[in-house]
Design a protein around this motif. Structure first.
Motif, PDB file in Angstrom:
ATOM      1  N   ASN A 142       6.061   4.753  -4.417  1.00  0.00           N
ATOM      2  CA  ASN A 142       5.212   5.012  -5.575  1.00  0.00           C
ATOM      3  C   ASN A 142       4.537   3.715  -5.999  1.00  0.00           C
ATOM      4  O   ASN A 142       4.991   2.618  -5.646  1.00  0.00           O
ATOM      5  CB  ASN A 142       6.025   5.597  -6.730  1.00  0.00           C
ATOM      6  CG  ASN A 142       7.014   4.614  -7.321  1.00  0.00           C
ATOM      7  OD1 ASN A 142       6.690   3.895  -8.261  1.00  0.00           O
ATOM      8  ND2 ASN A 142       8.232   4.553  -6.757  1.00  0.00           N
ATOM      9  N   ASP A 143       3.446   3.863  -6.753  1.00  0.00           N
ATOM     10  CA  ASP A 143       2.718   2.690  -7.244  1.00  0.00           C
ATOM     11  C   ASP A 143       2.993   2.418  -8.717  1.00  0.00           C
ATOM     12  O   ASP A 143       2.257   1.685  -9.371  1.00  0.00           O
ATOM     13  CB  ASP A 143       1.219   2.859  -7.017  1.00  0.00           C
ATOM     14  CG  ASP A 143       0.648   4.082  -7.708  1.00  0.00           C
ATOM     15  OD1 ASP A 143       1.393   4.750  -8.472  1.00  0.00           O
ATOM     16  OD2 ASP A 143      -0.542   4.402  -7.496  1.00  0.00           O
ATOM     17  N   GLY A 144       4.062   3.019  -9.236  1.00  0.00           N
ATOM     18  CA  GLY A 144       4.393   2.880 -10.643  1.00  0.00           C
ATOM     19  C   GLY A 144       3.804   3.961 -11.514  1.00  0.00           C
ATOM     20  O   GLY A 144       4.201   4.111 -12.676  1.00  0.00           O
ATOM     21  N   LEU A 145       2.866   4.738 -10.949  1.00  0.00           N
ATOM     22  CA  LEU A 145       2.244   5.817 -11.708  1.00  0.00           C
ATOM     23  C   LEU A 145       2.351   7.162 -11.017  1.00  0.00           C
ATOM     24  O   LEU A 145       2.428   8.200 -11.671  1.00  0.00           O
ATOM     25  CB  LEU A 145       0.761   5.494 -11.972  1.00  0.00           C
ATOM     26  CG  LEU A 145       0.475   4.289 -12.877  1.00  0.00           C
ATOM     27  CD1 LEU A 145      -1.023   4.031 -12.947  1.00  0.00           C
ATOM     28  CD2 LEU A 145       1.036   4.523 -14.278  1.00  0.00           C
ATOM     29  N   GLN A 146       2.328   7.154  -9.688  1.00  0.00           N
ATOM     30  CA  GLN A 146       2.404   8.409  -8.952  1.00  0.00           C
ATOM     31  C   GLN A 146       3.043   8.183  -7.586  1.00  0.00           C
ATOM     32  O   GLN A 146       3.142   7.049  -7.105  1.00  0.00           O
ATOM     33  CB  GLN A 146       1.014   9.025  -8.778  1.00  0.00           C
ATOM     34  CG  GLN A 146       0.030   8.145  -8.015  1.00  0.00           C
ATOM     35  CD  GLN A 146      -1.364   8.746  -7.968  1.00  0.00           C
ATOM     36  OE1 GLN A 146      -1.608   9.812  -8.523  1.00  0.00           O
ATOM     37  NE2 GLN A 146      -2.283   8.065  -7.310  1.00  0.00           N
ATOM     38  N   PHE A 147       3.481   9.278  -6.988  1.00  0.00           N
ATOM     39  CA  PHE A 147       4.118   9.238  -5.678  1.00  0.00           C
ATOM     40  C   PHE A 147       3.071   8.931  -4.610  1.00  0.00           C
ATOM     41  O   PHE A 147       1.975   9.484  -4.615  1.00  0.00           O
ATOM     42  CB  PHE A 147       4.778  10.597  -5.411  1.00  0.00           C
ATOM     43  CG  PHE A 147       5.384  10.734  -4.049  1.00  0.00           C
ATOM     44  CD1 PHE A 147       6.440   9.923  -3.654  1.00  0.00           C
ATOM     45  CD2 PHE A 147       4.907  11.688  -3.161  1.00  0.00           C
ATOM     46  CE1 PHE A 147       7.008  10.061  -2.392  1.00  0.00           C
ATOM     47  CE2 PHE A 147       5.471  11.840  -1.913  1.00  0.00           C
ATOM     48  CZ  PHE A 147       6.522  11.014  -1.523  1.00  0.00           C
ATOM     49  N   THR A 148       3.428   8.049  -3.683  1.00  0.00           N
ATOM     50  CA  THR A 148       2.476   7.638  -2.646  1.00  0.00           C
ATOM     51  C   THR A 148       2.981   7.924  -1.229  1.00  0.00           C
ATOM     52  O   THR A 148       2.399   7.439  -0.271  1.00  0.00           O
ATOM     53  CB  THR A 148       2.184   6.129  -2.771  1.00  0.00           C
ATOM     54  OG1 THR A 148       3.418   5.391  -2.673  1.00  0.00           O
ATOM     55  CG2 THR A 148       1.505   5.812  -4.095  1.00  0.00           C
ATOM     56  N   GLY A 149       4.045   8.688  -1.105  1.00  0.00           N
ATOM     57  CA  GLY A 149       4.597   8.979   0.216  1.00  0.00           C
ATOM     58  C   GLY A 149       4.029  10.251   0.815  1.00  0.00           C
ATOM     59  O   GLY A 149       3.010  10.786   0.362  1.00  0.00           O
ATOM     60  N   THR A 150       4.723  10.774   1.827  1.00  0.00           N
ATOM     61  CA  THR A 150       4.272  11.976   2.534  1.00  0.00           C
ATOM     62  C   THR A 150       4.935  13.252   2.013  1.00  0.00           C
ATOM     63  O   THR A 150       4.440  14.347   2.276  1.00  0.00           O
ATOM     64  CB  THR A 150       4.593  11.847   4.030  1.00  0.00           C
ATOM     65  OG1 THR A 150       6.011  11.792   4.213  1.00  0.00           O
ATOM     66  CG2 THR A 150       3.963  10.577   4.607  1.00  0.00           C
TER      67      THR A 150
END
Length: 327
Positions: free
Chosen positions: A144-152
């Motif tokens: 995550n970037d601290g605000l939203q999920f960034t994975g698959t």
């Protein structure tokens, strides 16, 4: 604002409320799920009926703690809720579907025993697998970037979460064996009492392996787990729990053996909680970073302070009314 454990007291109490709800859920519904999985090894129709009767009065009240935890996460830490749900849609959906199937199987078994016994076993197993991979994925860390999920969204298929699910299934089966030994009679009680030592040993091996693996996942986890202020007291309590379990089994103290198993499970839960603290979304989002506004947390903690004792009183009342052996 004053601090508690190095964090603002309000966020710390909010995290403690969530952890407490999950802890009670594991202790109560974990035994139900383990009992459901152990139904697969019961060939006698009367034994399966007795097993179902042991769950019938308590299963719905036990699940209430999961609802409290999920609702509390949404209200108290909405950012963490958004990231976790985005990362874990599939296992969360599988868990909810399995819990619904498990509830149907317990309530409607008398209509079609074979069908609903199969649903009880499969629902309990699928729910346990889902919970294991959810916990394992959280320990492994959510991109995550601290605000939203960034994975698959498929990180939960990694080896570590799958190993967590195996360890959780074994632990739940141990709790289920303790439950059957406590509540049931005849062949169910006898088989459960004989299975407890083997399940205890297997669970101990798997949890130890899980903790060792966790040490190598992140430097923070290594520092937490190797802290003598954590493992010292937990090992002492766990050793005492094992001693009580051995004595209770040798002298047929059925309630005491169940209590000893719950102590061991609580030690494993405490190790997990203190490993992750103070992160709410490992390994970069702290509790205070994901917390709701102060007024929201104050209101929800007040609600929790009212609901939790009522729910606990209901659980206690049900166990009191339906206490004793099931014949």
């Amino acid at each position: 604002m004053s601090e508690l454990l190095g964090l603002p007291w309000l966020q710390t109490l909010s995290a403690a409320a969530l952890a407490g709800s999950l802890w009670v859920y594991v202790l109560l519904d974990g035994a139900d799920l383990g009992t459901g999985m152990l139904c697969a090894f019961q060939r006698d129709a009367d034994a399966r009926h007795q097993l179902n009767l042991s769950l019938l009065p308590v299963w719905d009240g036990n699940e209430t703690w999961l609802v409290l935890a999920a609702g509390g996460l949404l209200g108290l830490f909405p950012l963490a809720y958004a990231i976790m749900l985005s990362a874990l849609y599939v296992p969360v959906f599988m868990m909810l579907l399995a819990l619904v199937a498990r509830g149907m199987a317990i309530e409607y078994r008398h209509y079609a025993p074979r069908l609903f016994d199969t649903m009880l076993v499969s629902g309990s197993l699928l729910a346990s697998i889902s919970q294991g991979v959810i916990v394992g994925t959280l320990i492994m860390g959510l991109p995550n970037d601290g605000l939203q999920f960034t994975g698959t969204g498929w990180e939960w298929l990694s080896p570590f979460p799958l190993f967590c699910s195996i360890a959780l299934i074994t632990g739940y089966c141990l709790m289920g064996a303790g439950w059957l030994n406590w509540r049931c009679t005849g062949s169910l009680e006898y088989r459960a009492r004989r299975a407890i030592p083997w399940l205890s040993a297997l669970t101990l091996v798997l949890v130890t392996g899980l903790l060792v693996w966790t040490i190598f996942l992140h430097e923070t986890w290594r520092q937490h787990l190797l802290n003598p202020w954590l493992w010292g007291p937990l090992l002492t309590i766990a050793a005492a729990g094992l001693a009580v379990l051995w004595i209770s089994l040798s002298r047929h103290y059925v309630f005491l053996s169940m209590a000893a198993i719950q102590i061991l499970v609580s030690c494993a839960f405490a190790a997990l909680a203190f490993t992750l603290f103070p992160f709410i979304v490992p390994v970069n989002l702290l509790i205070q970073q994901a917390a709701a506004p102060v007024k929201t947390q104050q209101f929800l903690l007040l609600c929790f302070g009212l609901l939790a004792p009522i729910t606990l009183a209901y659980n206690t009342w049900v166990f009191r009314v339906f206490s004793g052996k099931i014949h």
